[in-house]
Each structure stands twice: as C-alpha cells, then as structure tokens.
Scaffold this active site. Structure first.
Site, short mmCIF file in Angstrom:
data_model
loop_
_atom_site.label_atom_id
_atom_site.label_comp_id
_atom_site.label_asym_id
_atom_site.label_seq_id
_atom_site.Cartn_x
_atom_site.Cartn_y
_atom_site.Cartn_z
CE LYS A 58 -4.58 -1.29 0.90
NZ LYS A 58 -4.46 -2.65 1.43
CB SER A 309 -0.63 -8.42 -0.69
OG SER A 309 -1.37 -9.11 0.29
#
Ligand SMILES: *Cc1c(COP(=O)(O)O)cnc(C)c1O
Length: 324
Positions: A58, A309
C-alpha cells in the site's frame, strides 16, 4: 502529467508511478522455494511485498498519490480512513513528503496499529464504529481542515502505484505464464493487470479472494459490481464489500479468472511461509499462494508469479494461526 483521481489509469501511469517511487519504495525481493516448486511441479516466484516499507504494497499507491498533490493540497494535508495497512502507508508517505496527515480509525482498533500510525507522525482521529459513520466524519474533517481524502483502492493514482509491484516482477522474471494476486477492493489487481497487459500480455492474471467474501468473483460472472455484507474471514485486508468504479472495469476486461480459498487453506499457507520460507506473512498476504495451491488451475510445468501482499499481523494472533 497529473492523472485525475477519477480517470481510468493506463500502463503509462504505472510507469510514471515507478519513476516517482524510485528510491522511496523498496524494490522488494523475488524469493524462490524448492519445496513450492516440487509441490506444484512448476517454477514459483514470490514477489515479497510483506518486505515493503510499512509491511505492505500500500505504500506504493499512497506515495504515488501524495507526490502528485498540488501545493495547496500539500499545505492542507491528507486524510484517510482505515484501520489497516492503508493508514500506515498514508502516514509514512505524508511524513516523507512533509505534509500533515490525519487517519480516522475506530476507537477499538488494535493499539499497535494506532501506535504505528502515530509513529509516522500522523494524527489519529477515533470514532465509534457502532454509532458513528466514518465516511461522514471523514468528509466533515476534510472540509473543516482543508485536507484531501485519499481512498484505499478506488483512485487512479493509487491503482497506478500498486501496479508497480507487478511491473518489477515482470521485468525481473520474464515469461511468466500465470500471476496470482489477492484482492479486496481490487486496487492491487487492477494495477497488476495494467502492468501485465503491456509487459507480459501472454501472462494469465488470476485474482484470489476469501471464500466467504467472493464479491469480485460474483461481479465478474454477473458483469456488474455485486455488493455483499462484510465477510467473516481471517483475511482482514480483503473484508471489502464491493469492487470500485475504477477497479471493476479493469478487472472485468483483463482478469483470467477469480478463485477463492478457505480460511483453513490460508492458515496452511501462513505455516508454509513461516516454516519453509522463514518469512512472516499476514493472512491476506497469503491469499495468492493459497489460490495457486487450491484454486483448481493446472499449473504443472508453468512459470508462476505470486504476489505476497503484506506481513502486518499482531504477533499473538499470528502465533495462534501457526499453532492451530
Ligand atoms: C489492502 C490489502 C489488500 C487488498 O488490496 P486491494 O487493493 O483493496 O484489493 C491485500 N493484501 C494486503 C496485505 C492489503 O493491505
């Protein structure tokens, strides 16, 4: 050029994001495992965004977005609502770009997440998640303070930033046959698809969701965005209710398929990462690998990319997952 938040991003935006992120985001390692290769009868390449700054991909989307703020937006600063990895990503990006940041979090959010967010210099504004509406609070705060609201996935610059992880992988590992990517709101997957379309058009990109929260799979089959109730799953980064107005059309146009995995399969994948690869992965971060293992695709002989991720997980919770 500045990309408007509501425009559909393209590969050029991913390439520009990569340029902006140079020296700011880590170029994360691609790890191999002979156990994984043997188990799959394939060559598996893990792109380790759990080793990214703030522990998840992110940071890429956050920094790419904040770096394109106008001078007036910089002075006002940034506002985000998140109890997860988007909060820390925005907080660090704001600190690096020297602008004020406020993060709206539920008052019962884990203390460690609040502390980490404050540690990057952001102000944490709490609300009661049972009686107050976080979007209304965020809009009011943004207006009162002149701050710019940055959403976690449905934003062109965020999507373009997230696509830089797959771009790095395609450049480092040519001729991938498959890429497995987890999805919540679909920012990471949409960005990865933009990278794949230009850099590896032969590569089939497969999305992976928790079984309990298969809204993207339903949306793909239905041909429109399907909204579900907040799913119950240990993959807290994928507890979204629906894809976004920008992520859906990109995913619908280019995804090979979307497969689902159970929480039990996720825990098995977590244990694999800990035991075999010596790396800490959060439940959502293990989705893509679990999908490669259990998604029903025949991968024998293939070259398979897997995006890991993120790795932010409360240690006592993590210990329980490993012990179960
Ligand atoms: C946010 C997040 C996701 C989901 O990303 P989307 O862009 O919303 O699909 C997956 N894994 C981790 C670790 C995340 O933080």
């Amino acid at each position: 050029m500045t990309l408007l938040p509501h425009a559909l991003p393209t590969y050029d935006d991913v390439a520009e994001a990569a340029y902006r992120l140079k020296g700011m985001a880590h170029h994360t390692p691609v790890l191999r495992s002979s156990t994984a290769d043997a188990q799959m009868g394939a060559q598996v390449f893990f792109k380790c965004e759990n080793l990214q700054r703030t522990g998840a991909f992110k940071f890429r989307g956050a920094f790419n977005t904040l770096a394109q703020f106008s001078d007036a937006q910089r002075r006002g600063g940034v506002l985000a609502f998140s109890a997860g990895n988007h909060a820390q990503a925005i907080a660090l990006a704001a600190q690096l770009l020297d602008m004020p940041a406020a993060i709206v979090m539920p008052e019962d959010a884990p203390a460690s997440k609040m502390a980490a967010t404050r540690g990057y210099g952001a102000q944490v504004v709490t609300y009661n998640r049972y009686t107050e509406d976080r979007e209304a609070i965020s809009r009011r705060l943004a207006q009162e303070r002149g701050m710019t609201l940055v959403p976690p996935f449905d934003h062109a610059q965020v999507i373009a930033g997230q696509g830089t992880a797959a771009k790095e992988l395609f450049e480092e590992v040519p001729d991938l046959d498959y890429l497995f990517v987890c999805l919540g709101g679909g920012g990471l997957m949409a960005g990865s698809l933009l990278a794949a379309r230009t850099l590896a058009p032969q590569c089939k990109v497969v999305g992976v969701e928790p079984e309990a929260g298969n809204d993207a799979q339903q949306s793909l089959r239905a041909g429109h965005i399907v909204r579900i109730d907040t799913p119950r799953t240990i993959a807290d980064g994928a507890q979204t209710q629906a894809l976004g107005e920008l992520t859906f059309p990109i995913i619908a146009a280019h995804a090979e398929d979307i497969v689902t995995v159970s929480d039990a399969q996720l825990m098995q994948a977590l244990r694999f990462f800990a035991e075999r690869m010596k790396t800490v992965v959060e439940p959502t971060g293990a989705l893509a690998w679990a999908g490669a293992c259990h998604g029903g695709l025949d991968l024998r002989g293939a070259r398979v990319g897997v995006v890991v991720s993120g790795g932010n997980v409360d240690l006592s919770r993590y210990a329980r997952f490993l012990a179960d």
